[in-house]
Design an enzyme around this catalytic site. Structure first.
Site, PDB file in Angstrom:
ATOM      1  N   GLY A   1       0.812  -1.211   0.000  1.00  0.00           N
ATOM      2  CA  GLY A   1       0.000   0.000   0.000  1.00  0.00           C
ATOM      3  C   GLY A   1       0.842   1.256   0.000  1.00  0.00           C
ATOM      4  O   GLY A   1       0.348   2.360  -0.237  1.00  0.00           O
TER       5      GLY A   1
ATOM      6  N   ASP B   1       0.793 -11.510   6.818  1.00  0.00           N
ATOM      7  CA  ASP B   1       1.320 -10.671   5.738  1.00  0.00           C
ATOM      8  C   ASP B   1       2.660 -10.051   6.116  1.00  0.00           C
ATOM      9  O   ASP B   1       3.323  -9.444   5.275  1.00  0.00           O
ATOM     10  CB  ASP B   1       0.318  -9.569   5.361  1.00  0.00           C
ATOM     11  CG  ASP B   1      -0.148  -8.782   6.570  1.00  0.00           C
ATOM     12  OD1 ASP B   1      -0.732  -9.390   7.482  1.00  0.00           O
ATOM     13  OD2 ASP B   1       0.071  -7.565   6.618  1.00  0.00           O
TER      14      ASP B   1
HETATM   15  P1  AMP Z   1       1.481  -3.041   8.202  1.00  0.00           P
HETATM   16  O1  AMP Z   1       0.640  -3.067   9.407  1.00  0.00           O
HETATM   17  O2  AMP Z   1       2.456  -1.884   8.120  1.00  0.00           O
HETATM   18  O3  AMP Z   1       2.176  -4.339   7.931  1.00  0.00           O
HETATM   19  O4  AMP Z   1       0.514  -2.766   6.968  1.00  0.00           O
HETATM   20  C1  AMP Z   1      -0.634  -3.525   6.676  1.00  0.00           C
HETATM   21  C2  AMP Z   1      -1.182  -3.127   5.332  1.00  0.00           C
HETATM   22  O5  AMP Z   1      -1.535  -1.755   5.315  1.00  0.00           O
HETATM   23  C3  AMP Z   1      -0.206  -3.310   4.181  1.00  0.00           C
HETATM   24  O6  AMP Z   1      -0.947  -3.708   3.061  1.00  0.00           O
HETATM   25  C4  AMP Z   1       0.367  -1.937   4.009  1.00  0.00           C
HETATM   26  O7  AMP Z   1       0.871  -1.706   2.706  1.00  0.00           O
HETATM   27  C5  AMP Z   1      -0.827  -1.056   4.301  1.00  0.00           C
HETATM   28  N1  AMP Z   1      -0.451   0.253   4.802  1.00  0.00           N
HETATM   29  C6  AMP Z   1       0.075   0.572   6.007  1.00  0.00           C
HETATM   30  N2  AMP Z   1       0.265   1.901   6.114  1.00  0.00           N
HETATM   31  C7  AMP Z   1      -0.138   2.452   4.954  1.00  0.00           C
HETATM   32  C8  AMP Z   1      -0.196   3.782   4.448  1.00  0.00           C
HETATM   33  N3  AMP Z   1       0.212   4.828   5.168  1.00  0.00           N
HETATM   34  N4  AMP Z   1      -0.685   3.958   3.199  1.00  0.00           N
HETATM   35  C9  AMP Z   1      -1.098   2.921   2.470  1.00  0.00           C
HETATM   36  N5  AMP Z   1      -1.089   1.647   2.884  1.00  0.00           N
HETATM   37  C10 AMP Z   1      -0.599   1.410   4.122  1.00  0.00           C
HETATM   38 MG    MG Z   2       3.095  -5.263   6.646  1.00  0.00          MG
END
Ligand code: AMP
Ligand code: MG
Length: 487
Positions: free
Chosen positions: A92, A252
């Protein structure tokens, strides 16, 4: 040594095509600047460390420029988050810029985190803030120096781009390196969306590129799963032995290579606390320090489920059954070494457990205890360490057992013992408050502290002159810092 324009690309994942990832260009940061770079990580790409200081470095890793051969892609995946299935996640805010291969013939994914919106951004802005980028950088490089398998970090690029979290912050990018960015969640995505052809293509890709030796086995996919189980058991044993709490062990965030991956509100333990929860939005403590062990198995079961089209359920179950014994063997082996023992005895498990229980009850500093235990002979060390324990009688009883065990272990000089123990017991770890100090300075535009901290943590076992302040227990304000989960 190479200049930046001399990198050689071979974008194997991009070639899998649009079912696996989407072409997206990075969105540049305003006024990109180098915050910190890892020379050791640059060496993995054969890059001359001097190029980090050139303006083009910040432009490349700040999203302004791209190599002609790079093919930036946002990967699609899904995963179990806090136990529930999320059907579509994906990069993302990160992009796989391409795969570089070095002179040793190794491929490294160049992954730019914080590179802007993608089709998988959901409600997010595609950005990462300076604070979380610094934390990921420091953690990757510190874990690597401790000998814990992890993705690496090449650099952090800061900027003046405003990014809104609980308050306004500044955007940053971190360039992550790994042999692959494929997660358990990649397999889950194709399994739950019922795309068997793509799933088989993904499995072939991982087998051929990352587990080629499994090809020789009668059941290559089963052999690959077994290897993944083994690597995870070993990685988590190292987390537990060194007091690393990941914080968001969603599937993930689990790498198919068994490396520590996707750093969020992680923490190293200061005081030993088996129940420590570093992620303050984890109300149930699903990812508490001691739960990391069973959660490792839970995550592997989720991967196993996604592999049922290729492997029989019975075979998968049998291999899953190897996880705990393998974990225990690795963990005990590491803890024996941390205690300075060179042989194995039946009762060593209870010796370790007894010590941890005493530490838990007295809030003893987990890292410094082991370091000090090796500073002096077992007898002198336990006499000095005794003061840190509330239950002194309990500690004395443990110390008697320990001294007897050391005496049975072998006949070596204190010099040999110290050398052996200091080689496995770090003096410096990435304490939250140290990261916090470096972040506060960096947010004010001063990058000297993060560079110094990175340098100290790159040699965690080696006492470094003038760096005593990095080897202390945290001050009161730094003990139970709430680390924001927004990143
Ligand atoms: P994480 O908890 O960082 O592993 O992220 C979980 C999901 O949310 C993943 O698909 C990330 O790419 C997406 N994600 C986290 N933060 C953001 C952001 N600021 N903008 C877009 N997608 C995000
Ligand atoms: Mg992640």
């Amino acid at each position: 040594m190479k200049a930046l324009d001399e990198l050689t690309f071979d974008n194997r994942f991009a070639r899998l095509g649009d079912a696996f990832s989407t072409h997206v260009l990075p969105e540049p940061l305003d006024e990109p600047r180098l915050v910190v770079a890892s020379k050791a990580a640059m060496a993995l790409l054969d890059l001359d460390p001097a190029v980090a200081e050139t303006p083009v470095f910040a432009e490349l890793f700040g999203g302004h420029k791209l190599w002609a051969e790079a093919e930036p892609r946002a990967m699609v995946y899904s995963g179990h988050q806090f136990g529930g299935y999320t059907p579509q996640l994906g990069d993302g805010r990160g992009l796989l810029l391409g795969e570089v291969y070095n002179e040793a013939g190794e491929h490294w994914d160049l992954h730019l985190k914080g590179a802007g919106m993608t089709p998988y951004s959901r409600m997010g802005d595609g950005r990462a803030v300076l604070r979380s980028s610094i934390r990921e950088f420091l953690a990757s490089e510190a874990l690597h120096a401790l000998g814990i398998p992890t993705s690496r970090a090449l650099c952090v690029i800061g900027s003046s781009t405003p990014v809104w979290r609980e308050k306004q912050e500044r955007g940053a990018m971190v360039l992550r390196l790994a042999h692959s960015h494929i997660r358990f969640g990649h397999f889950e995505y194709f399994y739950y969306t019922k795309k068997p052809e793509q799933q088989a293509e993904l499995a072939e890709h991982v087998l051929n590129l990352h587990y080629p030796e499994c090809r020789e086995q009668p059941e290559p996919y089963l052999a690959m799963f077994r290897e993944i189980v083994e690597r995870n058991a070993e990685m988590i044993a190292k987390w537990q032995a060194y007091g690393f709490c990941h914080g968001v062990m969603n599937t993930d965030n689990m790498s198919i290579l068994g490396i520590t991956f996707d750093f969020g509100p992680f923490a190293f333990l200061d005081d030993f606390d088996a129940h420590f929860i570093c992620n303050h939005s984890d109300h149930e403590g699903r990812y508490s320090f001691s739960n990391q062990v069973p959660i490792g198995q839970w995550n592997l079961s989720a991967l196993a489920q996604a592999l049922t089209p290729f492997i029989s359920v019975d075979a998968l179950k049998e291999v899953l059954g190897l996880y705990l014994p393998l974990y225990q063997a690795h963990y005990l082996d590491l803890m024996r070494r941390r205690l300075g023992l060179t042989t194995a005895e039946e009762d060593d498990q209870t010796l370790v457990e007894g010590l941890l229980k005493l530490m838990q009850n007295s809030g003893v500093d987990y890292t410094l205890f082991f370091r000090r235990l090796g500073d002096e002979s077992a007898t002198l060390a336990v006499a000095r360490l005794r003061d840190d324990f509330v239950d002194m009688a309990g500690f004395d009883a443990w110390a008697e057992r320990y001294k007897a065990r050391v005496a049975r272990d072998g006949d070596y000089t204190q010099e040999q013992r110290r050398e052996r123990m200091h080689a496995v017991n770090p003096l410096y770890i990435l304490r939250n408050y140290l990261a916090q100090n470096a972040i506060a300075a960096a947010e004010a535009g001063d990058y000297s502290e993060i560079r110094r901290l990175h340098e100290v943590l790159s040699k965690p076992f080696e006492e470094q002159a003038g760096m005593e302040q990095y080897a202390q227990r945290p001050p009161d304000w730094g003990k139970h810092l709430e680390i924001s989960c927004s990143s």
